[in-house]
Design a protein around this motif. Structure first.
Motif, PDB file in Angstrom:
ATOM      1  N   ALA A   2     -27.200  18.632  -0.858  1.00 48.05           N
ATOM      2  CA  ALA A   2     -28.539  18.071  -0.781  1.00 48.05           C
ATOM      3  C   ALA A   2     -28.482  16.651  -0.225  1.00 48.05           C
ATOM      4  O   ALA A   2     -27.497  15.936  -0.420  1.00 48.05           O
ATOM      5  N   THR A 190     -38.394  16.992  -5.829  1.00 47.76           N
ATOM      6  CA  THR A 190     -36.950  17.193  -5.620  1.00 47.76           C
ATOM      7  C   THR A 190     -36.643  17.678  -4.216  1.00 47.76           C
ATOM      8  O   THR A 190     -35.578  18.214  -3.964  1.00 47.76           O
ATOM      9  N   GLY A 191     -37.584  17.506  -3.319  1.00 47.45           N
ATOM     10  CA  GLY A 191     -37.351  17.921  -1.939  1.00 47.45           C
ATOM     11  C   GLY A 191     -38.636  18.434  -1.319  1.00 47.45           C
ATOM     12  O   GLY A 191     -39.719  18.258  -1.886  1.00 47.45           O
ATOM     13  N   GLU A 198     -36.255  25.422   2.644  1.00 46.98           N
ATOM     14  CA  GLU A 198     -36.337  24.330   1.666  1.00 46.98           C
ATOM     15  C   GLU A 198     -35.289  23.259   1.967  1.00 46.98           C
ATOM     16  O   GLU A 198     -34.181  23.576   2.389  1.00 46.98           O
ATOM     17  N   VAL A 199     -35.675  22.024   1.754  1.00 52.57           N
ATOM     18  CA  VAL A 199     -34.735  20.919   1.940  1.00 52.57           C
ATOM     19  C   VAL A 199     -34.747  20.070   0.674  1.00 52.57           C
ATOM     20  O   VAL A 199     -35.637  19.242   0.480  1.00 52.57           O
ATOM     21  N   PRO A 200     -33.761  20.295  -0.219  1.00 49.18           N
ATOM     22  CA  PRO A 200     -33.720  19.502  -1.453  1.00 49.18           C
ATOM     23  C   PRO A 200     -33.306  18.066  -1.154  1.00 49.18           C
ATOM     24  O   PRO A 200     -32.550  17.821  -0.203  1.00 49.18           O
ATOM     25  N   ALA A 201     -33.814  17.140  -1.942  1.00 53.27           N
ATOM     26  CA  ALA A 201     -33.464  15.735  -1.717  1.00 53.27           C
ATOM     27  C   ALA A 201     -33.746  14.931  -2.977  1.00 53.27           C
ATOM     28  O   ALA A 201     -34.607  15.292  -3.783  1.00 53.27           O
TER      29      ALA A 201
END
Ligand SMILES: Cc1cc2nc3c(=O)[nH]c(=O)nc-3n(C[C@H](O)[C@H](O)[C@H](O)COP(=O)(O)OP(=O)(O)OC[C@H]3O[C@@H](n4cnc5c(N)ncnc54)[C@H](O)[C@@H]3O)c2cc1C
Ligand SMILES: Cc1cc2nc3c(=O)[nH]c(=O)nc-3n(C[C@H](O)[C@H](O)[C@H](O)COP(=O)(O)OP(=O)(O)OC[C@H]3O[C@@H](n4cnc5c(N)ncnc54)[C@H](O)[C@@H]3O)c2cc1C
Lengths: 418, 481
Positions: A2, A190-191, A198-201
């Motif tokens: 992530a 959380t993204g 999906e792009v978690p971050a």
């Protein structure tokens, strides 16, 4: 793995944030629904002005940013090498001219306040102004010279910032539109969800220019950014006869009270390519992209009034863009007060290019708890001047404490006519 | 009385104007050229009549009839030297901003038209792919060479090579022959395979478009009589010379238009005429908001109506079908724009002719459409943008360094397409070189290389002199600048 930070928007602001964060050690992913450096940052001009700003937080950011660009010009050239397109940084100076005694009084008073705030603003006689710009109209009665005014080429500058960010480990993904949030059990962001998955971050920064209201809404919050349209005229290339950024300050006397911001009217300047740029208009018409000849005519009249020789030159192009406009004329840089994990770097209106370096540094400093170069509170998202722009339809979502907008027709999209 | 404005006085526009007038409308026909006829009937100025006009102008009588009918019609106003420089899309229709007078003249007269119905018939210009040496004097677009031949009776050279793709290379060679030039050869990039697929897979249609086949056969006879070789599957891949074309390199091409190594040969020549296809003039249609097809022509229905109410389109902006198609489409569009029934009478006949002609257009694309192998003709130092002298090597380098393959960004970092022609010449080439689809940013920011709100350069003084029209501002409390 992530990302630590996802930045939504690969314009000049997102690019500056990406570079600052990546060089400070964060793992950065930049997402853009289109291509990099192709939206507002490719549809404006690259003036780095202090001449148009009165004392206040915007001027403070502009002063820091001016140094930032001078430093970046060297750093980026060193880092990216001579074959990389030049960002064309040039401190050519600005000349604000007036054609009436009233105008001169207004401009003088304004320049006085700027000097007190640390801006170099040199009053020059009409004769001296003509020494600086031999082709000025006969009607010019006085001027103020601003040696600090500079420029860059915004697209090259944004590409250079992104290239530099990539060298520091950042990833730039184009064609990925952010459509919604990823939320943790505690309601924290959380993204993001994108059209590419999906792009978690750890943190999400909205740097989506005039579309920031829409992105904020999709992520479950709000920001009162609206599009303010501007048009630019470009002449065919010619032998350069205009040496500075020149614009008329009569408008200031006509409409502004002392201490307020000087509205930029028809900045006229030569580019390295030999063209003359005349920009730019200001209209609030949503995302309406239709040409309006009356606006072009008004810009042409102002330009010819300053430089009569321009009447004989050909305009080969007009283009338009949408400035990310904030109701209190200040960018929003910092965390969302309600949704944990959400950040903003947007709303720079007609100065996003100029303010980009300081914005990136300020955001990185706030996020990584480093010492900021300017006081962050003036640009904070929860400042009082923005609070009353909270849309009525944003309500707390039960249980999560997350605010959500239910009506998608508000803000930018509600105004779009096309 | 319904006011129909027709932009463009080529075959499509002339036919539209006439049909609209016959349908009872008041008609204004505008063209930026100082005479009528468009690309197809570009003719000598009236004061220099040519004896053999009919030889140079196929269907000259059709043109004469249309011109005379329009001149005689009381409801028709023909305005030559009228440049529509922009189109404003209003809530209730379109406004055309026109400057009338010599293109370089000072103080052209401004005309503002808000028609009840608009017919766009702005045609196309020919497209030239770059190759090493293409910026040398002596290299002409086929359209320019033909205009010189037809309009000025001037041959572009003594030893001329014609190259490119498409059936219109033949009339160009024919026009050159008639001005006394010696045509060394006509080199058609499409190979026999593609030509066979395009032209022979449906021979019954070819018979149906007999007029067209007959016309082309006439040009072929011209070539045979003058012993001009016609060579499919070949291209001019380089021009050479010191300040002027002195020789060209011709090579065989494969199916993808890539050169076949070892087939290159040099030929001495003092001029080359090249055309690899057509680029429609879409500026006004885009400004009006008309939907475009994937191959970037204006989308029209059976009555030539565009996706925008009140706007019709005809001729080459809807597809490359030749003058017959343009005439038929114009007649249908004019009838519809005047409020008439396109399912009956002359419009019905025209509609049938159009259907036949459209088959011809599809065959042109199938046989002669540009194939990607041409990129291999380029060298790193080949100028892609002639205005800014941006080379192929620099474009690749910039795209690689910035990691961007998007035309807007690459234009601004390489300067390709930023010059006076505003990417009219190189825009599509640049897009193809960069490959990849255009990202869709929506509305204003869609980086379509065909989008030019200013259709042509306009003097700043002419802009400044435009009348103030306060009713235009949708938001009166906003200062316009
Ligand atoms: C005519 C004109 C003249 C100007 N002149 C100047 C000047 O002289 N000096 C100056 O400093 N400033 C000037 N400006 C202002 C300046 O251009 C802007 O402030 C600046 O470009 C804003 O940059 P940005 O990165 O915030 O926005 P943008 O460049 O618009 O970038 C935002 C990005 O976000 C992306 N995005 C949007 N929605 C999504 C989504 N859902 N998912 C993923 N990505 C998304 C967009 O595709 C876009 O690439 C001018 C502006 C105009 C219009
Ligand atoms: C080299 C060459 C050879 C050809 N040979 C043949 C042939 O042998 N047989 C055949 O059938 N076809 C031939 N064609 C094709 C033929 O010329 C076209 O099919 C036909 O001219 C298309 O007609 P049109 O009315 O659509 O456009 P055009 O004839 O191109 O007319 C468009 C007109 O619109 C005007 N215009 C455009 N924009 C504006 C504006 N903004 N304001 C004012 N005026 C404007 C232009 O000045 C022009 O006169 C040839 C074409 C070329 C280039």
């Amino acid at each position: 793995m992530a990302a630590d930070v996802v930045i939504v928007g690969a314009g000049i602001v997102g690019a500056a944030c990406a570079r600052a964060l990546a060089r400070a050690g964060a793992r950065v992913t930049v997402l853009d629904r289109g291509a990099a450096a192709s939206a507002t940052s490719a549809h404006g001009e690259g003036n780095l002005l202090v001449s148009d700003k009165g004392p206040g937080p915007e001027l403070e950011l502009a002063k820091v940013s001016l140094h930032g660009w001078a430093r970046l010009a060297d750093e980026l050239a060193d880092e990216l090498g001579p074959r990389f397109p030049s960002i064309e940084h040039e401190a050519k100076g600005g000349l604000v001219v007036v054609t009436s005694a009233d105008g001169l009084d207004g401009l003088r008073g304004f320049a006085e306040t700027q000097r007190a705030a640390g801006v170099e603003a040199v009053e020059v006689s009409a004769e001296r102004a003509r020494g600086l710009e031999p082709d000025l109209a006969a009607g010019v009665v006085g001027a103020v010279y601003y040696p600090q005014d500079a420029q860059v080429q915004p697209v090259a500058a944004a590409e250079a910032l992104l290239a530099s960010a990539r060298r520091a480990g950042a990833v730039v993904r184009t064609g990925a539109e952010v459509t919604g949030p990823l939320l943790g059990a505690d309601g924290r962001l959380t993204g993001v969800v994108t059209t590419q998955g999906e792009v978690p971050a750890g943190d999400v920064v909205v740097a989506a220019g005039p579309w920031s209201a829409e992105v904020a809404e999709r992520l479950g919050s709000w920001i009162p950014v609206r599009p303010r349209r501007g048009m630019v005229l470009v002449t065919t290339p010619m032998e350069q006869r205009i040496r500075h950024k020149v614009y008329d300050g009569d408008y200031f006397a006509a409409t502004q009270s002392a201490g307020a911001e000087l509205q930029t009217s028809a900045v006229i300047e030569s580019t390295r390519g030999g063209t003359v740029l005349i920009g730019s208009s200001r209209e609030q018409v949503g995302f309406d992209d239709r040409l309006r000849a009356a606006v072009l005519a008004e810009m042409a009249r102002r330009a010819v009034a300053v430089f009569p020789f321009l009447a004989r030159t050909n305009v080969m192009r007009s283009y338009l863009g949408f400035r990310p406009y904030m109701p209190d004329h200040l960018p929003a840089i910092g965390p969302d007060p309600e949704l944990d994990g959400l950040w903003f770097a947007t709303g720079h209106e007609g100065a996003g290019v100029g303010l980009a370096p300081a914005t990136g540094d300020l955001l990185a400093a706030t996020m990584l708890r480093l010492a900021p170069a300017v006081d962050p509170s003036a640009y904070a998202v929860d400042r009082p001047t923005l609070r009353n722009h909270r849309p009525a339809d944003v309500s707390d979502v039960q249980g999560t404490g997350v605010t959500r907008a239910s009506d998608t027709s508000r803000g930018a999209r509600g105004e779009a006519r096309t | 009385m319904r006011h129909v404005v027709v932009v463009g006085a080529g075959p499509a526009g002339l036919a539209a104007a006439r049909a609209a007038a016959d349908g009872g409308a008041r008609v204004t026909l505008l063209d930026s050229a100082d005479g009528l006829g468009g690309q197809y009937w570009r003719h000598m100025p009236a004061e220099r009549p040519a004896e053999r006009e009919h030889l140079l102008h196929h269907r000259w009588t059709t043109f004469g009839e249309l011109r005379d009918a329009l001149a005689a019609h009381p409801a028709v106003t023909v305005v030559p030297s009228a440049q529509v420089w922009s189109l404003e899309r209003l809530e209730y229709g379109a406004r055309l901003n026109v400057l009338v007078g010599e293109p370089d003249g000072v103080g052209r007269e401004a005309l503002v038209l808000e028609p009840d119905a608009l017919v766009l018939a702005t045609g196309a210009h020919d497209r030239t792919l770059p190759f090493p040496g293409w910026q040398l004097p002596g290299v002409y677009s086929a359209g320019a060479a033909q205009a010189l031949a037809k309009g000025e009776r001037v041959a572009v050279g003594r030893r001329v090579v014609v190259a490119g793709a498409g059936p219109f290379l033949l009339p160009v060679a024919s026009s050159l022959l008639q001005t006394g030039a010696s045509v060394l050869g006509v080199h058609e990039a499409a190979g026999l395979g593609a030509l066979g697929r395009g032209w022979l897979s449906r021979p019954w249609e070819l018979a149906g478009a007999a007029g067209k086949a007959g016309e082309l056969a006439g040009y072929v006879r011209d070539l045979v009589r003058h012993r001009v070789p016609w060579r499919p599957g070949e291209a001019v891949i380089a021009a050479h010379g010191d300040g002027q074309v002195e020789a060209v390199t011709i090579a065989r091409l494969d199916e993808r238009w890539a050169r076949v190594p070892g087939t290159e040969r040099q030929v001495e020549a003092d001029a080359v005429c090249v055309s690899h296809g057509f680029t429609p003039r879409l500026e006004l249609a885009i400004a009006a908001g008309c939907a475009l097809s994937a191959s970037r022509f204006v989308v029209v229905d059976a009555a030539q109506a565009t996706s925008v109410a009140g706007v019709w389109a005809a001729g080459e902006i809807t597809g490359i079908g030749g003058a017959d198609a343009a005439l038929a489409e114009g007649a249908v569009a004019g009838t519809a724009a005047a409020g008439g029934d396109t399912g009956a009478g002359p419009a019905l006949v025209a509609g049938r002719a159009r259907t036949r002609a459209r088959g011809f257009a599809a065959r042109i694309e199938a046989a002669h459409g540009i194939r990607g192998g041409w990129v291999g003709w380029l060298r790193d130092d080949t100028a892609v943008c002639r205005c800014e002298e941006t080379t192929y090597g620099r474009i690749r380098e910039v795209a690689e360094l910035t990691g961007s393959r998007e035309t807007r960004s690459v234009k601004l970092t390489s300067r390709a397409g930023l010059g006076p022609c505003q990417a009219r010449m190189c825009g599509r080439t640049l897009q193809e070189l960069l490959g990849g689809p255009e990202p869709s940013l929506g509305t204003a920011l869609a980086p379509a290389v065909d989008r030019r709100p200013l259709v042509v350069p306009v003097r700043l003084g002419d802009l400044a002199a435009l009348p103030q029209r306060p009713q235009q501002s949708p938001n009166p409390q906003e200062n316009p600048t």
